[in-house]
Design a protein around this motif. Structure first.
Motif, PDB file in Angstrom:
ATOM      1  N   ASP A  23       0.825  -1.176  -0.021  1.00  0.00           N
ATOM      2  CA  ASP A  23      -0.001   0.122   0.168  1.00  0.00           C
ATOM      3  C   ASP A  23       0.882   1.417  -0.054  1.00  0.00           C
ATOM      4  O   ASP A  23       0.324   2.273  -0.615  1.00  0.00           O
ATOM      5  N   GLY A  24       1.811   1.217   0.854  1.00  0.00           N
ATOM      6  CA  GLY A  24       2.741   2.282   0.819  1.00  0.00           C
ATOM      7  C   GLY A  24       3.360   2.623  -0.605  1.00  0.00           C
ATOM      8  O   GLY A  24       3.683   3.710  -1.003  1.00  0.00           O
ATOM      9  N   LEU A  25       3.650   1.565  -1.310  1.00  0.00           N
ATOM     10  CA  LEU A  25       4.441   1.795  -2.654  1.00  0.00           C
ATOM     11  C   LEU A  25       3.447   2.312  -3.672  1.00  0.00           C
ATOM     12  O   LEU A  25       3.686   3.166  -4.409  1.00  0.00           O
ATOM     13  N   LEU A  26       2.231   1.780  -3.435  1.00  0.00           N
ATOM     14  CA  LEU A  26       1.119   2.200  -4.355  1.00  0.00           C
ATOM     15  C   LEU A  26       1.036   3.577  -4.137  1.00  0.00           C
ATOM     16  O   LEU A  26       0.211   4.339  -5.068  1.00  0.00           O
ATOM     17  N   GLY A  27       0.950   4.051  -2.861  1.00  0.00           N
ATOM     18  CA  GLY A  27       0.709   5.286  -2.568  1.00  0.00           C
ATOM     19  C   GLY A  27       1.734   6.254  -3.273  1.00  0.00           C
ATOM     20  O   GLY A  27       1.105   7.734  -3.363  1.00  0.00           O
ATOM     21  N   ILE A  28       2.778   5.898  -3.637  1.00  0.00           N
ATOM     22  CA  ILE A  28       3.702   6.884  -4.449  1.00  0.00           C
ATOM     23  C   ILE A  28       3.731   6.546  -6.129  1.00  0.00           C
ATOM     24  O   ILE A  28       4.332   7.235  -6.809  1.00  0.00           O
ATOM     25  N   ALA A  29       2.955   5.545  -6.379  1.00  0.00           N
ATOM     26  CA  ALA A  29       3.114   5.072  -7.846  1.00  0.00           C
ATOM     27  C   ALA A  29       1.950   5.861  -8.516  1.00  0.00           C
ATOM     28  O   ALA A  29       1.091   6.551  -8.196  1.00  0.00           O
ATOM     29  N   ASP A  30       1.992   5.963  -9.873  1.00  0.00           N
ATOM     30  CA  ASP A  30       1.185   6.319 -10.749  1.00  0.00           C
ATOM     31  C   ASP A  30       0.119   5.509 -11.157  1.00  0.00           C
ATOM     32  O   ASP A  30       0.747   4.497 -11.809  1.00  0.00           O
ATOM     33  N   LEU A  31      -0.927   5.501 -10.526  1.00  0.00           N
ATOM     34  CA  LEU A  31      -1.889   4.353 -10.680  1.00  0.00           C
ATOM     35  C   LEU A  31      -2.911   4.587 -11.749  1.00  0.00           C
ATOM     36  O   LEU A  31      -3.875   3.710 -11.843  1.00  0.00           O
ATOM     37  N   ARG A  32      -2.586   5.227 -13.091  1.00  0.00           N
ATOM     38  CA  ARG A  32      -3.332   5.109 -14.123  1.00  0.00           C
ATOM     39  C   ARG A  32      -2.956   3.816 -14.702  1.00  0.00           C
ATOM     40  O   ARG A  32      -2.092   3.127 -14.517  1.00  0.00           O
ATOM     41  N   ASP A  33      -4.093   3.034 -15.241  1.00  0.00           N
ATOM     42  CA  ASP A  33      -3.925   1.803 -15.790  1.00  0.00           C
ATOM     43  C   ASP A  33      -3.707   0.858 -14.492  1.00  0.00           C
ATOM     44  O   ASP A  33      -2.823  -0.141 -14.726  1.00  0.00           O
ATOM     45  N   PHE A  34      -4.230   0.799 -13.593  1.00  0.00           N
ATOM     46  CA  PHE A  34      -3.887  -0.082 -12.497  1.00  0.00           C
ATOM     47  C   PHE A  34      -4.701  -1.236 -12.417  1.00  0.00           C
ATOM     48  O   PHE A  34      -6.066  -1.089 -12.870  1.00  0.00           O
ATOM     49  N   GLU A  35      -4.206  -2.462 -12.384  1.00  0.00           N
ATOM     50  CA  GLU A  35      -4.787  -3.596 -12.199  1.00  0.00           C
ATOM     51  C   GLU A  35      -3.797  -4.650 -11.452  1.00  0.00           C
ATOM     52  O   GLU A  35      -3.025  -4.632 -11.195  1.00  0.00           O
ATOM     53  N   VAL A  36      -4.561  -5.856 -11.277  1.00  0.00           N
ATOM     54  CA  VAL A  36      -3.651  -6.908 -10.481  1.00  0.00           C
ATOM     55  C   VAL A  36      -3.726  -8.112 -11.318  1.00  0.00           C
ATOM     56  O   VAL A  36      -4.956  -8.450 -11.841  1.00  0.00           O
ATOM     57  N   ASP A  37      -2.491  -8.969 -11.190  1.00  0.00           N
ATOM     58  CA  ASP A  37      -2.481 -10.194 -11.787  1.00  0.00           C
ATOM     59  C   ASP A  37      -2.279 -11.187 -10.817  1.00  0.00           C
ATOM     60  O   ASP A  37      -1.458 -11.041  -9.785  1.00  0.00           O
TER      61      ASP A  37
END
Length: 184
Positions: A23-37
């Motif tokens: 969650d901390g890493l995702l908080g600084i990432a550019d989450l456009r086009d965000f999905e999970v595999d």
């Protein structure tokens, strides 16, 4: 085009701690086009049932030389199998983790890029090489080395390897092992 360079930054027996790091890493990432595999190696009928109820889609194939399954084949006849589900919603992660019940698996969060890392001399990182992977009940990204814990990996472009320790530091962690080429 090359695969990403995956670097371990946390190993813990506490899945909640691993998810907090993610969650901390995702908080600084550019989450456009965000999905999970998701990827899992399923060895038992019970695990297959639990994961099939949760992941009602995806692709599976036999892990041994028993041949290539065809459309309509029963995956239970081919155990162990590797199950791959791409492009899911991030909200599905807790349910997937609960359904695992000891099954080796990875969760990979895909997004548009990493932020600039000026202290490392790097501008923003693009989508290629911008992932976070959580290995559960397994130590490696190939799902070959069973474990009783979780490992969080940050993915970066190999030519931008110095981004990995910078990312780890942003969430109060550090690199804990060598980077490896990610399988996909």
């Amino acid at each position: 085009m090359s695969n990403s360079h995956a670097v371990p930054i946390l190993r813990t027996a506490d899945p909640s701690a691993a998810l907090r790091a993610v969650d901390g890493l995702l908080g600084i990432a550019d989450l456009r086009d965000f999905e999970v595999d998701y990827t899992a190696v399923i060895s038992s009928p019970d695990a297959l049932k639990a994961l099939s109820e949760f992941l009602q889609y995806g692709t599976w194939y036999a892990c041994d030389e028993s041949g290539s399954p065809g459309p309509g084949d029963d995956p239970a006849e081919y155990l162990p199998i590797r199950w791959l589900a791409l492009g899911d919603e991030p909200e599905t992660v807790p349910g997937f983790l609960e359904a695992l019940n000891g099954t080796p698996a990875t969760v990979r969060w895909d997004f548009s890029g990493w932020p600039a890392a000026p202290e490392a001399g790097l501008g923003p990182g693009g989508a290629r090489g911008a992932f976070v992977t959580l290995c559960v009940n397994v130590r490696d990204l190939e799902l070959m080395e069973p474990a009783d814990d979780c490992t969080v990996y940050v993915h970066v472009k190999q030519r931008e390897a110095e981004r990995a320790p910078w990312l780890a530091a942003q969430v109060g962690l550090r690199v804990i092992g060598e980077g490896v080429e990610a399988p996909y």
